[in-house]
Design an enzyme around this catalytic site. Structure first.
Site, PDB file in Angstrom:
ATOM      1  N   HIS A 131      74.627  39.667  13.922  1.00  0.00           N
ATOM      2  CA  HIS A 131      75.488  38.992  14.885  1.00  0.00           C
ATOM      3  C   HIS A 131      75.514  37.489  14.614  1.00  0.00           C
ATOM      4  CE1 HIS A 131      75.135  42.739  17.221  1.00  0.00           C
ATOM      5  NE2 HIS A 131      76.253  42.338  17.809  1.00  0.00           N
ATOM      6  N   LYS A 135      74.042  34.383  19.555  1.00  0.00           N
ATOM      7  CA  LYS A 135      73.660  35.528  20.369  1.00  0.00           C
ATOM      8  C   LYS A 135      72.206  35.365  20.815  1.00  0.00           C
ATOM      9  CE  LYS A 135      73.743  40.576  20.591  1.00  0.00           C
ATOM     10  NZ  LYS A 135      74.380  40.538  21.924  1.00  0.00           N
TER      11      LYS A 135
END
Length: 232
Positions: A131, A135
């Site tokens: 990600h 995040k």
């Protein structure tokens, strides 16, 4: 449909645009600096806030009789409390670790593959998730949901971010650049490997799924998930 939007970061802004494109109205934008919340015009609340704020947003909305769609991860130690509030208020609530339509199909594919692999002890499963570097939680909520799907259909008892024991699913988490989300599940033996992978190309898929869930939940009572929304 009038939507109250909890969390007005990158995802919140994309949800706003998708909702408007589908003919809806954003009647409130609640972010970290918001002091007062007007629930009076909301038909539904969509929460993509932060782990610290999510439970408060969800519980306040349910107490006001507003159906809630939540895609915030990292707060699930209080999920059962949210369910109790929903049931007490006879409200409506959907939490999903990932609202992408494609990911929810991937969840079903993952469970089906795990069922087939469960008796093939020659294969060891592992998972990698990638990600963007903003995040906050790791592993991702999506990875945890995938691990739970594997555990429900095999002898694996838990997942781990560290060194895995024989009955544990190792999850490797990477945070880099602006990657929306990639999840890879690998079953490897000494002779071959089987791999399934989902790659999100942008965040619009997550936003679209959340808005579709909001459209679906209005007028309903109960605690649901995306399998209910999509009829899977």
């Amino acid at each position: 449909m009038n939507i109250g939007l909890f969390g007005y970061g990158k995802m919140g802004k994309i949800i706003e645009q998708v909702a408007i494109d589908r003919g809806h109205y954003i009647v409130a934008k609640i972010d970290v600096d918001t002091k007062e919340i007007d629930f009076s015009e909301m038909d539904v609340a969509i929460d993509f806030s932060t782990p610290d704020a999510a439970f408060g947003n969800i519980s306040k909305s349910l107490e006001k009789g507003i159906p809630v769609i939540s895609g915030t991860t990292g707060w699930l130690d209080r999920y059962d409390e949210a369910v109790k509030i929903c049931e007490k208020r006879q409200g409506a609530f959907i939490y999903a670790s990932n609202f992408s339509l494609g990911v929810n199909v991937f969840f079903e594919l993952n469970a089906h593959l795990a069922k087939m692999m469960g008796n093939l002890k020659e294969y060891a499963v592992s998972m990698e998730e990638i990600h963007h570097d903003q995040k906050l939680d790791a592993p991702s909520g999506t990875a945890i949901t995938l691990a739970e799907g594997i555990m429900a259909n095999t002898d694996y008892g838990k997942w781990t971010s560290g060194k895995a024991e024989k009955d544990e699913i190792p999850i490797s988490s990477k945070r880099t650049g602006s990657v929306p989300g990639t999840h890879i599940i690998d079953y490897s033996s000494s002779v071959d490997s089987i791999e399934i992978k989902h790659t999100a190309h942008n965040r619009e898929g997550f936003a679209l799924g959340a808005v579709i869930a909001a459209e679906w939940i209005v007028g309903k009572t109960g605690v649901f998930d995306m399998k209910d929304v999509l009829g899977l």
